[in-house]
Design an enzyme around this catalytic site. Structure first.
Site, PDB file in Angstrom:
ATOM      1  N   HIS A 165      50.310  36.789  42.320  1.00  0.00           N
ATOM      2  CA  HIS A 165      49.620  35.547  42.000  1.00  0.00           C
ATOM      3  C   HIS A 165      48.153  35.683  42.367  1.00  0.00           C
ATOM      4  O   HIS A 165      47.816  36.300  43.367  1.00  0.00           O
ATOM      5  CB  HIS A 165      50.234  34.369  42.775  1.00  0.00           C
ATOM      6  CG  HIS A 165      49.938  33.053  42.128  1.00  0.00           C
ATOM      7  ND1 HIS A 165      48.749  32.405  42.304  1.00  0.00           N
ATOM      8  CD2 HIS A 165      50.665  32.301  41.272  1.00  0.00           C
ATOM      9  CE1 HIS A 165      48.769  31.291  41.595  1.00  0.00           C
ATOM     10  NE2 HIS A 165      49.910  31.207  40.954  1.00  0.00           N
ATOM     11  N   ASP A 210      57.889  31.671  39.108  1.00  0.00           N
ATOM     12  CA  ASP A 210      58.735  32.047  37.972  1.00  0.00           C
ATOM     13  C   ASP A 210      59.900  32.941  38.357  1.00  0.00           C
ATOM     14  O   ASP A 210      60.788  33.184  37.539  1.00  0.00           O
ATOM     15  CB  ASP A 210      57.886  32.764  36.905  1.00  0.00           C
ATOM     16  CG  ASP A 210      56.943  31.803  36.215  1.00  0.00           C
ATOM     17  OD1 ASP A 210      57.347  30.651  35.996  1.00  0.00           O
ATOM     18  OD2 ASP A 210      55.807  32.192  35.915  1.00  0.00           O
TER      19      ASP A 210
HETATM   20  N1  CMC Z   1      53.663  43.823  39.622  1.00  0.00           N
HETATM   21  C1  CMC Z   1      53.045  44.958  39.995  1.00  0.00           C
HETATM   22  N2  CMC Z   1      51.766  45.008  40.380  1.00  0.00           N
HETATM   23  C2  CMC Z   1      51.089  43.859  40.368  1.00  0.00           C
HETATM   24  C3  CMC Z   1      51.669  42.632  39.995  1.00  0.00           C
HETATM   25  C4  CMC Z   1      53.011  42.658  39.605  1.00  0.00           C
HETATM   26  N3  CMC Z   1      53.628  41.528  39.205  1.00  0.00           N
HETATM   27  N4  CMC Z   1      50.756  41.666  40.079  1.00  0.00           N
HETATM   28  C5  CMC Z   1      49.637  42.235  40.501  1.00  0.00           C
HETATM   29  N5  CMC Z   1      49.832  43.569  40.674  1.00  0.00           N
HETATM   30  C6  CMC Z   1      48.841  44.559  41.118  1.00  0.00           C
HETATM   31  C7  CMC Z   1      47.982  44.991  39.935  1.00  0.00           C
HETATM   32  O1  CMC Z   1      48.545  46.100  39.268  1.00  0.00           O
HETATM   33  C8  CMC Z   1      46.678  45.312  40.614  1.00  0.00           C
HETATM   34  O2  CMC Z   1      46.821  46.551  41.255  1.00  0.00           O
HETATM   35  P1  CMC Z   1      45.573  47.573  41.373  1.00  0.00           P
HETATM   36  O3  CMC Z   1      44.561  46.846  42.231  1.00  0.00           O
HETATM   37  O4  CMC Z   1      46.157  48.784  42.015  1.00  0.00           O
HETATM   38  O5  CMC Z   1      45.081  47.802  39.973  1.00  0.00           O
HETATM   39  C9  CMC Z   1      46.585  44.242  41.715  1.00  0.00           C
HETATM   40  O6  CMC Z   1      47.939  43.899  42.017  1.00  0.00           O
HETATM   41  C10 CMC Z   1      45.837  43.003  41.269  1.00  0.00           C
HETATM   42  O7  CMC Z   1      46.489  42.539  40.076  1.00  0.00           O
HETATM   43  P2  CMC Z   1      45.809  41.671  38.952  1.00  0.00           P
HETATM   44  O8  CMC Z   1      46.602  41.763  37.696  1.00  0.00           O
HETATM   45  O9  CMC Z   1      44.358  42.037  38.872  1.00  0.00           O
HETATM   46  O10 CMC Z   1      45.962  40.225  39.563  1.00  0.00           O
HETATM   47  P3  CMC Z   1      45.575  38.908  38.840  1.00  0.00           P
HETATM   48  O11 CMC Z   1      45.237  37.950  39.905  1.00  0.00           O
HETATM   49  O12 CMC Z   1      44.569  39.163  37.775  1.00  0.00           O
HETATM   50  O13 CMC Z   1      46.929  38.498  38.086  1.00  0.00           O
HETATM   51  C11 CMC Z   1      49.082  37.685  37.732  1.00  0.00           C
HETATM   52  C12 CMC Z   1      47.820  37.579  38.581  1.00  0.00           C
HETATM   53  C13 CMC Z   1      50.020  36.553  38.071  1.00  0.00           C
HETATM   54  C14 CMC Z   1      48.706  37.572  36.226  1.00  0.00           C
HETATM   55  C15 CMC Z   1      49.750  39.039  37.992  1.00  0.00           C
HETATM   56  O14 CMC Z   1      50.183  39.091  39.330  1.00  0.00           O
HETATM   57  C16 CMC Z   1      50.908  39.315  37.048  1.00  0.00           C
HETATM   58  O15 CMC Z   1      50.695  39.819  35.945  1.00  0.00           O
HETATM   59  N6  CMC Z   1      52.175  38.996  37.484  1.00  0.00           N
HETATM   60  C17 CMC Z   1      53.321  39.161  36.615  1.00  0.00           C
HETATM   61  C18 CMC Z   1      53.429  37.992  35.632  1.00  0.00           C
HETATM   62  C19 CMC Z   1      53.852  36.719  36.322  1.00  0.00           C
HETATM   63  O16 CMC Z   1      54.801  36.692  37.085  1.00  0.00           O
HETATM   64  N7  CMC Z   1      53.155  35.630  35.991  1.00  0.00           N
HETATM   65  C20 CMC Z   1      53.447  34.305  36.535  1.00  0.00           C
HETATM   66  C21 CMC Z   1      52.365  33.843  37.432  1.00  0.00           C
HETATM   67  S1  CMC Z   1      52.809  32.434  38.454  1.00  0.00           S
HETATM   68  C22 CMC Z   1      53.112  31.126  37.377  1.00  0.00           C
HETATM   69  C23 CMC Z   1      51.993  30.833  36.474  1.00  0.00           C
HETATM   70  O17 CMC Z   1      50.833  30.701  36.867  1.00  0.00           O
HETATM   71  O18 CMC Z   1      52.290  30.649  35.322  1.00  0.00           O
END
Ligand code: CMC
Length: 379
Positions: A261, A315
């Site tokens: 998140h 989720d």
């Molecule tokens: N699984 C594996 N690695 C992850 C995940 C994950 N679910 N989430 C973040 N990371 C890693 C990512 O690969 C990155 O690593 P590195 O720094 O080595 O490149 C680091 O953590 C930062 O990730 P990010 O994608 O830049 O983080 P963000 O804040 O831009 O994205 C997020 C947040 C929720 C989109 C992301 O965590 C994600 O894609 N999660 C999976 C989808 C999900 O469950 N979404 C629901 C979110 S909660 C409900 C809502 O808001 O709708």
């Protein structure tokens, strides 16, 4: 921050002043208008929580009674809207059906004068009351069944369940669905809420505001993740497969759905409450295999992803709960929308109080001063 420094995803960039909800991402705290969301999930109702989000304070008994009445009397859809839903492809995604039908709803209740609070409140009531009817209607019509008319004697959660399944929920099921709606009702500046505020800032009508937000919520990185989680748990299959599946997913840099998140660097407090709800439900029926896989995935992920601040989000457990209620997987995100419309509308009303159109900047990285070459001189 220098004037033109780019912050991908607007991370840590404030885009509005807001008094609606507060998140402490390090201490797993989520408050709606100052009240813990967990407390509301246990003690309140979706209707009361919606009033709280929209108006700023808990309603008096009289206000809540009137609000309930106002919502219940606006649940029914015009027959032409039902006809429109009947004309949508039955194998289309329910989020697309919802986005289209919300937009069409606005054509039946024109609401273009957003400078008028009475108009805006009327649209707020209509949208909050109608979303469950739209979702339930599509879910039945696509299966060849007639849409079920809403009942004014049932509350929001019970009526929604009734319109989907043609029977009233048990008291326990009603409470679980109501708590899920409360927990999904608001979450400050997430992508769909920001979409709602951006659309609202153009003084677009509220049905366009909500339709735009539905589109934003549908993506797998946002609300669509709840649906993906169940597919992932199916793909893992058994508890024994979890360790190797997760190691492989991390090695291939795959995103683990339902984890991570932007704001929470600990377990999302909503995931904790949803897990409690799941545990209560399974106390009587026994834990389904999929839940056992989810628990094991969380345990293994704590070791492998926890150090990076990646823990279960809202989720992760919601899909397991919805599936135990007999809800089809592709309705999980529409249910999220039925709840989040409260937050979207609260933010829309707040945006209009002190509006300035959103018009951010870009960091230009393209070419300039390029000569036009006539077509005949090009290869
Ligand atoms: N699984 C594996 N690695 C992850 C995940 C994950 N679910 N989430 C973040 N990371 C890693 C990512 O690969 C990155 O690593 P590195 O720094 O080595 O490149 C680091 O953590 C930062 O990730 P990010 O994608 O830049 O983080 P963000 O804040 O831009 O994205 C997020 C947040 C929720 C989109 C992301 O965590 C994600 O894609 N999660 C999976 C989808 C999900 O469950 N979404 C629901 C979110 S909660 C409900 C809502 O808001 O709708």
């Amino acid at each position: 921050m220098s004037e033109m420094e780019l912050r991908p995803g607007l991370a840590d960039v404030p885009v509005a002043e807001s008094a609606i909800s507060f998140i402490d991402g390090k201490r797993a705290r989520l408050e709606y208008r100052g009240i813990a969301a967990e407390t509301l999930a246990k003690e309140s109702s979706f209707e009361e929580t919606t009033w709280l989000l929209l108006k700023g304070d808990l309603p008096t008994q009289k206000e809540l009674a009137e609000f309930n009445h106002d919502l219940r009397s606006r649940r029914k859809l015009k027959y032409k809207l039902i006809d429109l839903i009947k004309s949508l492809p039955e194998n289309g995604h329910p989020m697309d059906a919802l986005q289209s039908s919300v937009s069409a709803l606005g054509m039946f209740y024109p609401s273009r004068d957003v400078g008028n609070y009475a108009n805006n409140w009327e649209a707020t009531l209509r949208l909050t009351a109608s979303l469950p009817t739209l979702v339930a209607a599509f879910s039945r019509i696509r299966n060849g069944d007639e849409a079920i008319e809403p009942r004014e004697d049932l509350d929001h959660a019970a009526n929604f369940y009734y319109m989907m399944f043609g029977k009233e929920p048990s008291a326990a099921t009603r409470k679980v669905l109501d708590a899920c709606l409360i927990l999904h009702a608001e979450h400050n500046m997430n992508a769909s809420t920001f979409t709602a505020r951006v659309t609202g800032s153009t003084l677009a009508n509220p049905y366009s505001v909500v339709s735009a937000a539905v589109g934003s919520l549908s993506g797998p990185l946002h609300g669509g993740a709840n649906e993906e989680v169940l597919g992932m748990l199916d793909a893992i299959g058994t508890k024994a497969n979890v360790q190797s599946w997760l190691e492989n997913a991390i090695a291939t840099k795959a995103k683990i759905m339902g984890f991570g998140h932007r704001v929470y660097k600990v377990k999302d407090p909503r995931a904790t409450v949803l897990q409690e709800l799941a545990e209560n439900m399974f106390a009587e029926t026994g834990r389904p295999a999929k839940y056992e896989v989810a628990i094991e995935l969380e345990r293994v992920a704590n070791g492998l992803l926890g150090p990076k601040g990646i823990y279960p989000n809202v989720d992760f457990f919601s899909g397991v709960v919805y599936q135990s209620l007999g809800i089809p997987t592709d309705l999980f995100t529409p249910i999220f929308a039925v709840a989040r419309v409260a937050g979207w509308l609260a933010h829309w009303l707040e945006q209009l109080k002190n509006n300035r159109i959103y018009r951010p900047e870009q960091v230009f990285v393209g070419k300039t001063n390029v000569d036009y070459i006539p077509l005949e001189k090009r290869p």
